[in-house]
Design an enzyme around this catalytic site. Sequence first.
Site, short mmCIF file in Angstrom:
data_model
loop_
_atom_site.label_atom_id
_atom_site.label_comp_id
_atom_site.label_asym_id
_atom_site.label_seq_id
_atom_site.Cartn_x
_atom_site.Cartn_y
_atom_site.Cartn_z
N PRO A 126 0.94 -1.28 0.02
CA PRO A 126 0.04 -0.08 -0.25
C PRO A 126 0.85 1.37 0.06
O PRO A 126 0.29 2.08 -0.72
CB PRO A 126 -0.87 0.03 1.40
CG PRO A 126 -0.89 -1.57 1.42
CD PRO A 126 0.45 -2.17 1.13
N GLY A 129 4.84 1.55 -3.90
CA GLY A 129 4.65 1.02 -5.35
C GLY A 129 5.88 1.04 -6.13
O GLY A 129 6.87 0.10 -6.23
N HIS A 336 -13.29 1.49 -36.08
CA HIS A 336 -14.49 0.98 -35.99
C HIS A 336 -15.87 1.75 -35.37
O HIS A 336 -17.06 1.57 -35.51
CB HIS A 336 -14.68 -0.04 -34.38
CG HIS A 336 -13.95 -1.49 -34.89
ND1 HIS A 336 -12.69 -1.45 -34.93
CD2 HIS A 336 -14.65 -2.71 -34.94
CE1 HIS A 336 -12.24 -2.84 -35.07
NE2 HIS A 336 -13.50 -3.56 -35.03
N GLU A 361 4.86 -3.78 -13.49
CA GLU A 361 6.48 -3.95 -13.60
C GLU A 361 7.25 -2.77 -14.11
O GLU A 361 8.12 -2.84 -14.67
CB GLU A 361 6.71 -5.04 -14.80
CG GLU A 361 5.79 -6.41 -14.30
CD GLU A 361 6.56 -7.53 -14.85
OE1 GLU A 361 7.57 -7.71 -14.90
OE2 GLU A 361 5.80 -8.87 -14.80
N THR A 363 6.13 1.65 -14.11
CA THR A 363 5.36 2.55 -14.80
C THR A 363 6.13 3.16 -15.91
O THR A 363 7.54 2.94 -15.91
CB THR A 363 5.02 3.72 -13.98
OG1 THR A 363 5.96 4.41 -13.51
CG2 THR A 363 3.86 3.27 -13.00
N SER A 364 5.52 3.81 -17.07
CA SER A 364 6.20 4.34 -18.01
C SER A 364 7.25 5.44 -17.58
O SER A 364 8.46 5.38 -18.13
CB SER A 364 5.31 5.06 -19.05
OG SER A 364 4.65 4.14 -19.63
#
Length: 379
Positions: A126, A129, A336, A361, A363-364
């Site tokens: 929590p 990250g 579409h 795995e 972030t950018s």
Amino acid sequence: MEPTEEQRMLRDMVRDFAQNELKLIAAQIDEEQSFPHDAVRKMGELGLMGIPFPESLGGAGMDYMSYTLAVEEIAKVCGSTALTLAAHISLGCWPIYAFGAEEQKKKYLPHLCSGEWLGAYGLTEPQAGSDAGATQSTAVLNGKHYTLNGTKQFCTNGSYAQTVVVSAVTDKSKGTRGISCFVLEAGMPGFAVGKKENKLGCRGSDTVMLHFEECKVPKGNLLGKEGEGFKQMLTTLDGGRISIAAMALGLAEGAYEAALSYSKERKQFGQPLAKFQATQFKLADMLTQIEAARHLTYTAALLKDQGRPYVREAAMAKLYASEMASRVCLQAIQIHGGYGYTRDYPVERMFRDNKLTEIGEGTSEIQRLIIARTILEEK
């Protein structure tokens, strides 16, 4: 770069399974948020759950490129199943293979590689990250056992995994050098599965919290040595990024192929959409970006197989492939039109599924930090 004959045979086998079996249930898996039990069982039967591991440990004895191709083919039709496979191999199995003692490998990997067992990884918390060094879970050695306390979040496969590799602080005074990793087994006293996440995409992939309260972990379940956990985590994530890039590549290809097919069938103003230059330019840009991502992803996998440095290449592949796939999926929806915004067509699901690849795995933003660091460290 062309796959070898062996790699092509594996790719074709996986493609046949994905297109003829998995594609039929992909929408249902997403809609019902149902874990793909049947698909996982079939992947085990096909030998996909242990592709890059030696036959002596129950694996298929193939390479990381083969594994990359498999994830790509599955992601073309179902992001949830692709993520399940990727987390199992890259995060659940790889740390045991790379850092485990021989007895640990022999105890766990044959069961995992056969698909009899599923593997998971407990890293995120929590309050930890992107900053994995902020791990707050603790493991205190008491004789022959470590007592583990803490909570892990966003654990892919967590509800169904028989083994989970978990990080915890064993020496607070040493910072990241005081973090260690352990192999936990489902059913250990004090080990409980918590909240299941209700996610935007990859809704069939199992994502849960794991709780550890006075959990007794045998001393022999320590992975490597005390204090090596942080380095083990970073190395594991480096390899995992290649599989996430492959997942993004597959999702982009699936969306592109759906858009191409639709553009040839759908007629407006008296002709197929594919006849309009606006559509043609979209398709051209989509395919060009897909091929660029393919080269980055395959290069990273090849470098890993050759035992050469690949940290930068893996980060570049994941960064570009994940962001590329979001663009491609968005354009596929646009082609579409109104139908692309509905769940009657797969492109909206692929768009939702892909967002995970820009976050999971690393972030950018983290990928850009890694790439920049490798640039600035060059002499």
